[in-house]
Write an enzyme that holds these catalytic residues in place. Structure first.
Site, PDB file in Angstrom:
ATOM      1  N   TYR A 142       0.700  -1.287   0.062  1.00  0.00           N
ATOM      2  CA  TYR A 142      -0.035  -0.118   0.086  1.00  0.00           C
ATOM      3  C   TYR A 142       0.818   1.183   0.140  1.00  0.00           C
ATOM      4  O   TYR A 142       2.147   1.127   0.590  1.00  0.00           O
ATOM      5  CB  TYR A 142      -0.897   0.032   1.312  1.00  0.00           C
ATOM      6  CG  TYR A 142      -2.149  -1.083   1.251  1.00  0.00           C
ATOM      7  CD1 TYR A 142      -2.427  -1.843   0.074  1.00  0.00           C
ATOM      8  CD2 TYR A 142      -2.498  -1.197   2.578  1.00  0.00           C
ATOM      9  CE1 TYR A 142      -3.370  -2.607   0.236  1.00  0.00           C
ATOM     10  CE2 TYR A 142      -3.613  -2.259   2.659  1.00  0.00           C
ATOM     11  CZ  TYR A 142      -3.910  -3.255   1.341  1.00  0.00           C
ATOM     12  OH  TYR A 142      -5.059  -4.012   1.262  1.00  0.00           O
TER      13      TYR A 142
ATOM     14  N   HIS B 122      -1.466 -12.158   0.562  1.00  0.00           N
ATOM     15  CA  HIS B 122      -2.230 -10.789  -0.239  1.00  0.00           C
ATOM     16  C   HIS B 122      -2.848 -11.288  -1.426  1.00  0.00           C
ATOM     17  O   HIS B 122      -2.026 -11.722  -2.547  1.00  0.00           O
ATOM     18  CB  HIS B 122      -1.226  -9.680  -0.362  1.00  0.00           C
ATOM     19  CG  HIS B 122      -1.904  -8.266  -0.693  1.00  0.00           C
ATOM     20  ND1 HIS B 122      -1.350  -7.269  -0.477  1.00  0.00           N
ATOM     21  CD2 HIS B 122      -3.275  -8.100  -0.956  1.00  0.00           C
ATOM     22  CE1 HIS B 122      -2.135  -6.359  -0.633  1.00  0.00           C
ATOM     23  NE2 HIS B 122      -3.276  -6.748  -1.067  1.00  0.00           N
TER      24      HIS B 122
HETATM   25  N1  LIG Z   1      -6.184  -7.500   0.488  1.00  0.00           N
HETATM   26  C1  LIG Z   1      -6.832  -6.966  -0.439  1.00  0.00           C
HETATM   27  O1  LIG Z   1      -6.665  -7.514  -1.687  1.00  0.00           O
HETATM   28  C2  LIG Z   1      -7.312  -5.714  -0.350  1.00  0.00           C
HETATM   29  C3  LIG Z   1      -8.014  -4.984  -1.124  1.00  0.00           C
HETATM   30  C4  LIG Z   1      -8.903  -3.919  -0.904  1.00  0.00           C
HETATM   31  C5  LIG Z   1      -8.782  -3.609   0.439  1.00  0.00           C
HETATM   32  N2  LIG Z   1      -8.103  -4.124   1.457  1.00  0.00           N
HETATM   33  C6  LIG Z   1      -8.120  -3.595   2.738  1.00  0.00           C
HETATM   34  O2  LIG Z   1      -9.492  -3.446   3.236  1.00  0.00           O
HETATM   35  C7  LIG Z   1      -9.801  -2.005   3.704  1.00  0.00           C
HETATM   36  C8  LIG Z   1     -10.894  -1.585   3.487  1.00  0.00           C
HETATM   37  O3  LIG Z   1     -11.163  -1.629   1.981  1.00  0.00           O
HETATM   38  P1  LIG Z   1     -11.494  -0.196   1.496  1.00  0.00           P
HETATM   39  O4  LIG Z   1     -10.595   0.923   1.860  1.00  0.00           O
HETATM   40  O5  LIG Z   1     -11.794  -0.074  -0.151  1.00  0.00           O
HETATM   41  O6  LIG Z   1     -13.154   0.247   2.265  1.00  0.00           O
HETATM   42  P2  LIG Z   1     -14.242   1.057   1.722  1.00  0.00           P
HETATM   43  O7  LIG Z   1     -14.854   1.539   3.169  1.00  0.00           O
HETATM   44  O8  LIG Z   1     -15.225   0.419   0.984  1.00  0.00           O
HETATM   45  O9  LIG Z   1     -13.792   2.362   1.249  1.00  0.00           O
HETATM   46  C9  LIG Z   1     -13.003   3.339   1.907  1.00  0.00           C
HETATM   47  C10 LIG Z   1     -13.526   4.572   1.431  1.00  0.00           C
HETATM   48  O10 LIG Z   1     -14.924   4.866   1.583  1.00  0.00           O
HETATM   49  C11 LIG Z   1     -14.980   6.355   1.754  1.00  0.00           C
HETATM   50  N3  LIG Z   1     -15.566   6.311   3.293  1.00  0.00           N
HETATM   51  C12 LIG Z   1     -15.300   5.670   4.351  1.00  0.00           C
HETATM   52  N4  LIG Z   1     -16.215   6.190   5.295  1.00  0.00           N
HETATM   53  C13 LIG Z   1     -17.039   6.804   5.080  1.00  0.00           C
HETATM   54  C14 LIG Z   1     -18.215   7.685   5.625  1.00  0.00           C
HETATM   55  N5  LIG Z   1     -18.385   7.606   6.617  1.00  0.00           N
HETATM   56  N6  LIG Z   1     -18.610   8.820   4.686  1.00  0.00           N
HETATM   57  C15 LIG Z   1     -18.387   8.810   3.286  1.00  0.00           C
HETATM   58  N7  LIG Z   1     -17.482   8.134   2.784  1.00  0.00           N
HETATM   59  C16 LIG Z   1     -16.808   7.353   3.595  1.00  0.00           C
HETATM   60  C17 LIG Z   1     -13.913   7.087   1.745  1.00  0.00           C
HETATM   61  O11 LIG Z   1     -13.736   7.445   0.498  1.00  0.00           O
HETATM   62  P3  LIG Z   1     -13.277   8.989   0.078  1.00  0.00           P
HETATM   63  O12 LIG Z   1     -11.868   8.990   0.239  1.00  0.00           O
HETATM   64  O13 LIG Z   1     -13.819   8.902  -1.585  1.00  0.00           O
HETATM   65  O14 LIG Z   1     -13.911  10.130   0.761  1.00  0.00           O
HETATM   66  C18 LIG Z   1     -12.853   5.848   2.055  1.00  0.00           C
HETATM   67  O15 LIG Z   1     -11.559   6.304   1.351  1.00  0.00           O
HETATM   68  C19 LIG Z   1      -8.386  -1.273   2.780  1.00  0.00           C
HETATM   69  O16 LIG Z   1      -8.164  -0.062   3.482  1.00  0.00           O
HETATM   70  C20 LIG Z   1      -7.406  -2.328   2.819  1.00  0.00           C
HETATM   71  O17 LIG Z   1      -6.827  -2.215   4.202  1.00  0.00           O
HETATM   72  C21 LIG Z   1      -7.447  -5.207   1.052  1.00  0.00           C
END
Ligand SMILES: NC(=O)c1ccc[n+]([C@@H]2O[C@H](COP(=O)([O-])OP(=O)(O)OC[C@H]3O[C@@H](n4cnc5c(N)ncnc54)[C@H](OP(=O)(O)O)[C@@H]3O)[C@@H](O)[C@H]2O)c1
Length: 380
Positions: free
Chosen positions: A60, A120
């Protein structure tokens, strides 16, 4: 904060966890420029208010995301949380590489053990690499020596492979993408139920589809959300759907502002398990249908088109193209195209050989679509 069982381990995880993939930046187009002041405040606020899991990965933020939390967590916060991070399986090229990456991760994170260690992003290709490079014996070793507490994997492929992987090792947990639009994609609800039945704890990523279900929500979807019996933001509508599932141990969200952290923690203080009645589930089905009807190209990411002789990242590019229309997210898709797709893997490398079109079960005119996608993803 509501806490849930983490499989059979006896420990409990906060139902909301912090994902380190989307930390705010000081320079928009440079993922390595993490805004350390903001992120320190977000991390400390979240942990002080009950979050006990922080998820990270070697790759990341241009491979810098483990360095900074290492510093921010040092000041008395490390022992308050379960630290998760991931081995970049696709970078492993020899049997010595897993140990090399792991030791580097311990140094970056300034810790001598990792609570939850994941392979991963497992898919067809990386799963082969796991076998070729003896990554399972490596996991046995880090578990036996106490360098990690629990072994798991994150997944991006189809259900049959998911089940094969679940059955192939005594995992403690897995991490799957799940939200109300993607309930039938990747591992999906089928995978959630399968892993749970097999005794794995399930963590969820992308509950808000990387923010697309929370921001720039189309008017029709907003109207649907407003018909709910609950007054809620689109983010809460989406999080509620995931937390409604009792099989889910923890939902990771990569929040990008302190306000988002506060909103999500507030909402995570309520137990949402089994609380959505049938009438409300119909609203989710309607909202999903609206999103799906905006799909530009019918790609299911099966990957049959790969490998491309020119190394074009076909499914990912089609996904970015679709997302731009489904979620009114052209800007996000352009950003991802620039940051995540190397010039040699972009759509303009397509020579129209037609090999992928012969293999595509959806009969997508891939060459034409790639051309349109490239135009859209590179226009300002
Ligand atoms: N292992 C893997 O292959 C893999 C792949 C994907 C993710 N992950 C892990 O899983 C975690 C979660 O996935 P994700 O980051 O995609 O989560 P997500 O919750 O789907 O997206 C996060 C985004 O949602 C928005 N957000 C969050 N809370 C909000 C709220 N209360 N109101 C408005 N917008 C809100 C923000 O976007 P804006 O910035 O546009 O405001 C934030 O950047 C990642 O951070 C990572 O650690 C792992």
């Amino acid at each position: 904060m509501i806490y849930n069982k983490f499989g059979q381990t006896g420990i409990e995880l906060s139902q909301l966890g912090i994902g380190a993939m989307r930390f705010p930046l000081t320079e928009e187009y440079d993922p390595t420029k993490i805004d350390e002041v903001k992120v320190t405040e977000m991390l400390h606020y979240a942990i002080d208010n009950g979050v006990n899991i922080v998820d990270n990965a070697y790759v990341y933020h241009g491979q810098t995301s483990e360095i900074f939390p290492g510093k921010a967590l040092k000041v008395g916060y490390r022992q308050k949380i379960h630290l998760a991070t991931k081995l970049p399986v696709w970078l492993v090229k020899s049997k010595d590489d897993p140990v090399k990456y792991f030791e580097e991760q311990l140094r970056r994170l300034q810790t001598d053990f990792i609570d939850m260690y994941l392979l991963h992003g497992l898919n067809k290709n990386s799963w082969k690499s796991v076998q070729e490079h003896d990554i399972m014996p490596f996991l046995d070793w880090v578990l036996e020596t106490g360098k990690i507490r629990y072994a798991g994997f994150s997944f991006h492929d189809e259900p049959p492979l998911f089940e094969e992987i679940v059955d192939a090792y005594p995992w403690t947990f897995c991490l799957i993408q799940l939200n109300y639009v993607d309930d039938q994609d990747q591992a999906g609800l089928e995978g959630l139920e399968y892993a749970h039945k097999k005794g794995l704890a399930v963590m969820v990523m992308e509950p808000l589809r990387g923010g697309k279900l929370a921001n720039h929500v189309p008017a029709e979807v907003l109207e649907t959300i407003q018909r709910s019996q609950w007054k809620q933001t689109p983010a809460q509508f989406a999080l509620r759907w995931v937390w409604n599932r009792p099989e889910v141990s923890c939902v990771l969200s990569g929040m990008s502002t302190l306000d988002q952290v506060k909103e999500n923690i507030g909402f995570a203080c309520v137990d949402h398990k089994n609380t959505i009645p049938g009438k409300e589930l119909e609203l989710y089905a309607r909202a999903k249908e609206i999103y799906r009807s905006r799909t530009k190209v019918n790609c299911t990411h099966c990957g049959y088109c790969l490998p491309c002789a020119q190394k074009v990242a076909i499914p990912y590019i089609l996904e970015l193209y679709n997302d731009a229309y489904m979620f009114d997210a052209a800007r996000d898709s352009r950003w991802s195209y620039r940051v995540f797709v190397k010039p040699e893997n972009r759509a303009d490398q397509c020579t129209e050989c037609g090999e992928c079109e012969d293999k595509c079960p959806q009969q997508i005119p891939i060459a034409d679509t790639l051309r349109a996608a490239h135009d859209m993803l590179t226009s300002e």
